[in-house]
Design an enzyme around this catalytic site. Structure first.
Site, mmCIF file in Angstrom:
data_model
loop_
_atom_site.group_PDB
_atom_site.id
_atom_site.type_symbol
_atom_site.label_atom_id
_atom_site.label_comp_id
_atom_site.label_asym_id
_atom_site.label_seq_id
_atom_site.Cartn_x
_atom_site.Cartn_y
_atom_site.Cartn_z
ATOM 1 N N LEU A 76 44.681 47.792 42.157
ATOM 2 C CA LEU A 76 45.489 47.052 41.186
ATOM 3 C C LEU A 76 44.919 47.307 39.806
ATOM 4 C CD1 LEU A 76 45.187 43.663 43.088
ATOM 5 C CD2 LEU A 76 46.934 45.401 43.435
ATOM 6 N N ASP A 77 45.640 48.025 39.000
ATOM 7 C CA ASP A 77 45.091 48.364 37.692
ATOM 8 C C ASP A 77 46.170 48.181 36.632
ATOM 9 O OD1 ASP A 77 43.316 49.200 35.807
ATOM 10 O OD2 ASP A 77 43.298 51.313 36.407
ATOM 11 N N GLY A 78 45.780 47.637 35.498
ATOM 12 C CA GLY A 78 46.697 47.567 34.362
ATOM 13 C C GLY A 78 47.073 46.160 33.911
ATOM 14 N N THR A 248 47.768 52.121 40.308
ATOM 15 C CA THR A 248 48.718 51.987 39.209
ATOM 16 C C THR A 248 48.029 52.278 37.877
ATOM 17 O OG1 THR A 248 48.245 49.618 39.192
ATOM 18 C CG2 THR A 248 50.207 50.332 40.376
#
Ligand SMILES: *[C@@H]1O[C@H](CO)[C@@H](O)[C@H](O)[C@H]1NC(C)=O
Ligand SMILES: *[C@@H]1O[C@H](CO)[C@@H](O)[C@H](O)[C@H]1NC(C)=O
Length: 300
Positions: A76-78, A248
Site C-alpha cells: 500500500l503506497d501513496g 501502487t
C-alpha cells in the site's frame, strides 16, 4: 405486449441465467455487481479460445475459474502523496487508505481471490514522524475494532505477521482477539503485515532452524526449501506464495516485503496512489495478470 414479453425473456437470458451460474461457480452472493465483475473478467479470457479448447476436458474446477490469482499481495503506497495532492493532512490520507483496504478486500473475496496480504506497516516505517506512527497505530486499532463484525459475518480469517515487540499493547491485544475470533475460518484469508520485513522473516526462520538443529529436532541435511517455507511467517496461509504482487503509486521496488515468497510472483506497478486504487484499477491488474499467465503458462 409482445415487446414487453421479449424484454422479460431477454432479461432472464442475459442476467438471471448466467447470474445464477456465476453465483454457483464462484460461490459469491448473487448480485448485479458481482455478475458485471465476472463478465468483465470472463471477457478478458475469451480472446484465447484456442488455448481454452486445447485444455477443455482436462481442467479441474480450480483452473476453470480462469487463471485468477489465489494469493494477491499488495504494497500500500501513496497515502501521503494523496493527502498532499488534496491539501489535507497525512492522517486523512491514511484514513482514505484504510477505507480502500476494506473495500478492496471485499472486492477480492467477491471475485473469488481467497488470500490477500497487505503490507500495512514496514519495519522502516518506524522512522516516520512520531505523530504519524501513533496515528497509524490508532487507525489499526479503530479498524480492527470496527471491522471485526464484518470479518465474522463473512468468515474471513485474519492473521498478522511481523515483529510484535514494538506494537503498542492495546493494539496487540486487539490483534490477538481478532486472530482468535477468526482462526477457525477456512477459505478467505486476510494477512496484515505490521512491522514486517522480508529479511526479518528469513532471519527469524534461520534462527528457529538453528535452534532446532542445535537441539537435535532437525538434521542439517534435512533443511530444504520446503522446510524453510514452513518456518516463514506466511506458513499461516494455505497459499504462502503470492501469484500477483501489486505496488501502487508507481514505485518499482519490493521494499523488503515478501523476499523469499515472491520468487515467481508477477509484479505489477500501477501509477496510481493507493486511496485511488478502486475496483476498475483492480480489474485492470487482474486482466494484466491473466494475460501474463497465458503467455507464460506453459513455462513451468
Ligand atoms: C524485533 O524487534 C525488536 C525491537 O525493535 C528487536 O530488538 C528484535 O531484534 C526484532 N527481532 C528480529 C528477529 O528482528
Ligand atoms: C506450519 O503450519 C502447519 C499447519 O498449520 C503446522 O503444522 C506446522 O507446524 C507449521 N510449521 C512451523 C515450522 O511452524
Amino acid at each position: 405486449m409482445v415487446s414487453l414479453f421479449s424484454v422479460v425473456l431477454t432479461f432472464i437470458a442475459i442476467i438471471l441465467i448466467p447470474g445464477l451460474f456465476i453465483s454457483r461457480r464462484l460461490s459469491v452472493p448473487f448480485s448485479i455487481r458481482n455478475i458485471l465483475r465476472f463478465i468483465k473478467l470472463a471477457a478478458s479470457q475469451n480472446d484465447d479460445e484456442g488455448e481454452r479448447n486445447e485444455k477443455r476436458g482436462t481442467m479441474g474446477e480450480k483452473e476453470k475459474r480462469g487463471g485468477l490469482p489465489k494469493h494477491v499481495a499488495i504494497i500500500l503506497d501513496g497515502n501521503r502523496r494523496w493527502a498532499q495532492k488534496r491539501g489535507v493532512g497525512t492522517s486523512d490520507g491514511h484514513k482514505a487508505g484504510a477505507r480502500r483496504v476494506i473495500e478492496n478486500a471485499k472486492d477480492c473475496f467477491a471475485m473469488g481471490i481467497n488470500t490477500v496480504s497487505l503490507f500495512a506497516f514496514s519495519t522502516e516505517n518506524w522512522a516516520r514522524p512520531e505523530d504519524e506512527v501513533n496515528g497509524l497505530m490508532s487507525l489499526f486499532e479503530e479498524n480492527f475494532r470496527s471491522e471485526l463484525p464484518f470479518f465474522q459475518r463473512d468468515k474471513i480469517k485474519i492473521s498478522v505477521i511481523g515483529n510484535r515487540t514494538k506494537i503498542p499493547r492495546s493494539l496487540l491485544s486487539l490483534i490477538r482477539e481478532t486472530e482468535e475470533a477468526t482462526k477457525s475460518y477456512e477459505g478467505k484469508h486476510l494477512i496484515l503485515a505490521i512491522d514486517y520485513s522480508g529479511k526479518f522473516d528469513i532471519l527469524q526462520a534461520c534462527k528457529s532452524l538453528a535452534e532446532k538443529a542445535k537441539n537435535g529436532v532437525i538434521q542439517v541435511e534435512d533443511i530444504d526449501e520446503s522446510v524453510i517455507d514452513k518456518e516463514l511467517m506466511t506458513n499461516c496461509s494455505e497459499f504462502p506464495n503470492p501469484d500477483l504482487l501489486i505496488r501502487t503509486s508507481g514505485e518499482q521496488r519490493i521494499s523488503n516485503f515478501f523476499l523469499w515468497q515472491s520468487a515467481y510472483t508477477e509484479l505489477y506497478f500501477p501509477n496510481i496512489l493507493w486511496p485511488d486504487f478502486g475496483e476498475a484499477e483492480y480489474l485492470q491488474a487482474l486482466t494484466w495478470y491473466q494475460q501474463r499467465q497465458r503467455r507464460f503458462g506453459r513455462r513451468v
